[in-house]
Design a protein around this motif. Structure first.
Motif, mmCIF file in Angstrom:
data_model
loop_
_atom_site.group_PDB
_atom_site.id
_atom_site.type_symbol
_atom_site.label_atom_id
_atom_site.label_comp_id
_atom_site.label_asym_id
_atom_site.label_seq_id
_atom_site.Cartn_x
_atom_site.Cartn_y
_atom_site.Cartn_z
ATOM 1 N N ILE A 53 0.864 -1.183 0.000
ATOM 2 C CA ILE A 53 0.000 0.000 0.000
ATOM 3 C C ILE A 53 0.898 1.229 0.000
ATOM 4 N N VAL A 54 0.863 1.988 -1.109
ATOM 5 C CA VAL A 54 1.742 3.143 -1.290
ATOM 6 C C VAL A 54 0.943 4.333 -1.819
ATOM 7 N N PRO A 55 1.457 5.563 -1.621
ATOM 8 C CA PRO A 55 0.770 6.745 -2.163
ATOM 9 C C PRO A 55 0.638 6.646 -3.684
ATOM 10 N N VAL A 56 -0.461 7.194 -4.217
ATOM 11 C CA VAL A 56 -0.719 7.087 -5.648
ATOM 12 C C VAL A 56 0.273 7.857 -6.502
ATOM 13 N N ASN A 57 0.981 8.824 -5.912
ATOM 14 C CA ASN A 57 1.966 9.587 -6.682
ATOM 15 C C ASN A 57 3.364 8.980 -6.597
ATOM 16 N N ARG A 58 3.440 7.782 -6.043
ATOM 17 C CA ARG A 58 4.722 7.069 -5.926
ATOM 18 C C ARG A 58 4.552 5.676 -6.539
ATOM 19 N N SER A 59 5.656 5.038 -6.804
ATOM 20 C CA SER A 59 5.611 3.661 -7.294
ATOM 21 C C SER A 59 5.933 2.722 -6.133
ATOM 22 N N LEU A 60 5.695 1.460 -6.334
ATOM 23 C CA LEU A 60 6.085 0.455 -5.354
ATOM 24 C C LEU A 60 7.521 0.046 -5.665
ATOM 25 N N ASP A 61 8.402 0.187 -4.702
ATOM 26 C CA ASP A 61 9.797 -0.229 -4.849
ATOM 27 C C ASP A 61 9.838 -1.737 -4.603
ATOM 28 N N LEU A 62 9.977 -2.497 -5.677
ATOM 29 C CA LEU A 62 9.912 -3.961 -5.569
ATOM 30 C C LEU A 62 11.026 -4.531 -4.699
ATOM 31 N N LYS A 63 12.204 -3.939 -4.743
ATOM 32 C CA LYS A 63 13.301 -4.422 -3.895
ATOM 33 C C LYS A 63 12.989 -4.169 -2.421
ATOM 34 N N ALA A 64 12.456 -2.996 -2.126
ATOM 35 C CA ALA A 64 12.094 -2.675 -0.744
ATOM 36 C C ALA A 64 10.941 -3.567 -0.267
ATOM 37 N N MET A 65 10.003 -3.845 -1.152
ATOM 38 C CA MET A 65 8.883 -4.718 -0.807
ATOM 39 C C MET A 65 9.392 -6.123 -0.509
ATOM 40 N N ALA A 66 10.265 -6.630 -1.356
ATOM 41 C CA ALA A 66 10.838 -7.956 -1.132
ATOM 42 C C ALA A 66 11.565 -7.993 0.208
ATOM 43 N N SER A 67 12.353 -6.972 0.478
ATOM 44 C CA SER A 67 13.090 -6.910 1.735
ATOM 45 C C SER A 67 12.142 -6.897 2.935
ATOM 46 N N ALA A 68 11.061 -6.124 2.847
ATOM 47 C CA ALA A 68 10.081 -6.059 3.940
ATOM 48 C C ALA A 68 9.422 -7.410 4.183
ATOM 49 N N LEU A 69 9.309 -8.207 3.128
ATOM 50 C CA LEU A 69 8.715 -9.538 3.232
ATOM 51 C C LEU A 69 9.742 -10.606 3.600
ATOM 52 N N GLY A 70 11.017 -10.220 3.665
ATOM 53 C CA GLY A 70 12.073 -11.174 3.966
ATOM 54 C C GLY A 70 12.423 -12.053 2.781
ATOM 55 N N LEU A 71 12.210 -11.522 1.580
ATOM 56 C CA LEU A 71 12.465 -12.271 0.350
ATOM 57 C C LEU A 71 13.550 -11.580 -0.477
ATOM 58 N N LYS A 72 14.080 -12.310 -1.443
ATOM 59 C CA LYS A 72 15.086 -11.732 -2.330
ATOM 60 C C LYS A 72 14.452 -10.953 -3.467
ATOM 61 N N LYS A 73 13.257 -11.389 -3.915
ATOM 62 C CA LYS A 73 12.668 -10.799 -5.108
ATOM 63 C C LYS A 73 11.155 -10.959 -5.098
ATOM 64 N N VAL A 74 10.456 -9.937 -5.592
ATOM 65 C CA VAL A 74 9.025 -10.023 -5.877
ATOM 66 C C VAL A 74 8.800 -9.352 -7.225
ATOM 67 N N GLU A 75 7.669 -9.631 -7.823
ATOM 68 C CA GLU A 75 7.296 -8.960 -9.068
ATOM 69 C C GLU A 75 5.814 -8.642 -9.003
ATOM 70 N N MET A 76 5.389 -7.701 -9.811
ATOM 71 C CA MET A 76 3.976 -7.340 -9.812
ATOM 72 C C MET A 76 3.142 -8.562 -10.196
ATOM 73 N N ALA A 77 2.039 -8.742 -9.501
ATOM 74 C CA ALA A 77 1.158 -9.874 -9.771
ATOM 75 C C ALA A 77 0.369 -9.634 -11.053
ATOM 76 N N ASP A 78 0.034 -10.695 -11.721
ATOM 77 C CA ASP A 78 -0.829 -10.625 -12.891
ATOM 78 C C ASP A 78 -2.167 -10.026 -12.448
ATOM 79 N N PRO A 79 -2.676 -9.014 -13.163
ATOM 80 C CA PRO A 79 -3.930 -8.372 -12.745
ATOM 81 C C PRO A 79 -5.107 -9.350 -12.582
ATOM 82 N N ALA A 80 -5.208 -10.343 -13.448
ATOM 83 C CA ALA A 80 -6.301 -11.311 -13.340
ATOM 84 C C ALA A 80 -6.180 -12.135 -12.062
ATOM 85 N N VAL A 81 -4.954 -12.482 -11.692
ATOM 86 C CA VAL A 81 -4.714 -13.232 -10.461
ATOM 87 C C VAL A 81 -5.060 -12.359 -9.251
ATOM 88 N N ALA A 82 -4.669 -11.086 -9.312
ATOM 89 C CA ALA A 82 -4.978 -10.152 -8.223
ATOM 90 C C ALA A 82 -6.489 -10.003 -8.054
#
Length: 169
Positions: A74-103
């Motif tokens: 959950i991020v401000p609409v005028n910013r992007s999601l930092d995938l590396k920071a998101m992965a780090s927050a989750l304790g993972l090495k990497k994440v990628e944007m989910a397929d919209p249909a899956v979401a």
């Protein structure tokens, strides 16, 4: 911020959850323009609040098997999601944007109207730290053209979210 109740026809799983938990919130409905390039920026403009107070709900694929395969950022609409920071927050090495249909299947909401609240299947959630400095924030209410204003602490509690710096530029 006064609690608003509306006719059943405007109820969404998000508003149902807020009502059930007796969380104060305000509904902000606006006329959605299907040609809008950015759902979040459209909401900020339509509601008349700075984009830094309107937050978008983004799902990422974690690469983990099973139900843990998606997480919510959950991020401000005028910013992007930092995938590396998101992965780090989750304790993972990497994440990628989910397929919209899956979401959409996972949350029960349509793209552009995915609320962090009342999702069909709960996912691990991270809220950007910038939200916590604000008295209230706006998130999707569960369909395009509806945002909910609530205290960030209430959003954190209801989504069982962690807080981390996950917004990029």
């Amino acid at each position: 911020m006064a609690k608003k109740k509306f006719a059943h026809s405007t109820g969404t799983p998000a508003t149902t959850l807020l009502d059930r938990e007796a969380v104060p919130y305000t509904m902000h409905a606006y006329s959605h323009d299907p040609s809008s390039a950015s759902y979040g920026m459209e909401a900020a403009e339509a509601i008349g609040v700075p984009p830094a107070r309107v937050f978008k709900t983004l799902l990422v694929a974690t690469g983990e098997p099973g139900a843990g395969a998606l997480a919510v950022g959950i991020v401000p609409v005028n910013r992007s999601l930092d995938l590396k920071a998101m992965a780090s927050a989750l304790g993972l090495k990497k994440v990628e944007m989910a397929d919209p249909a899956v979401a959409e299947r996972r949350t029960g909401y349509v793209r552009g109207g995915i609320s962090p609240l009342g999702q069909r299947n709960k996912s691990r959630t991270i809220i950007d730290t910038s939200a916590m400095a604000l008295e209230s924030i706006y998130v999707s209410g569960g369909h395009r053209g509806l945002d909910l204003e609530l205290a960030p602490a209430d959003l954190q509690r209801l989504t069982e979210a962690e807080v981390a710096h996950i917004a990029g530029h």
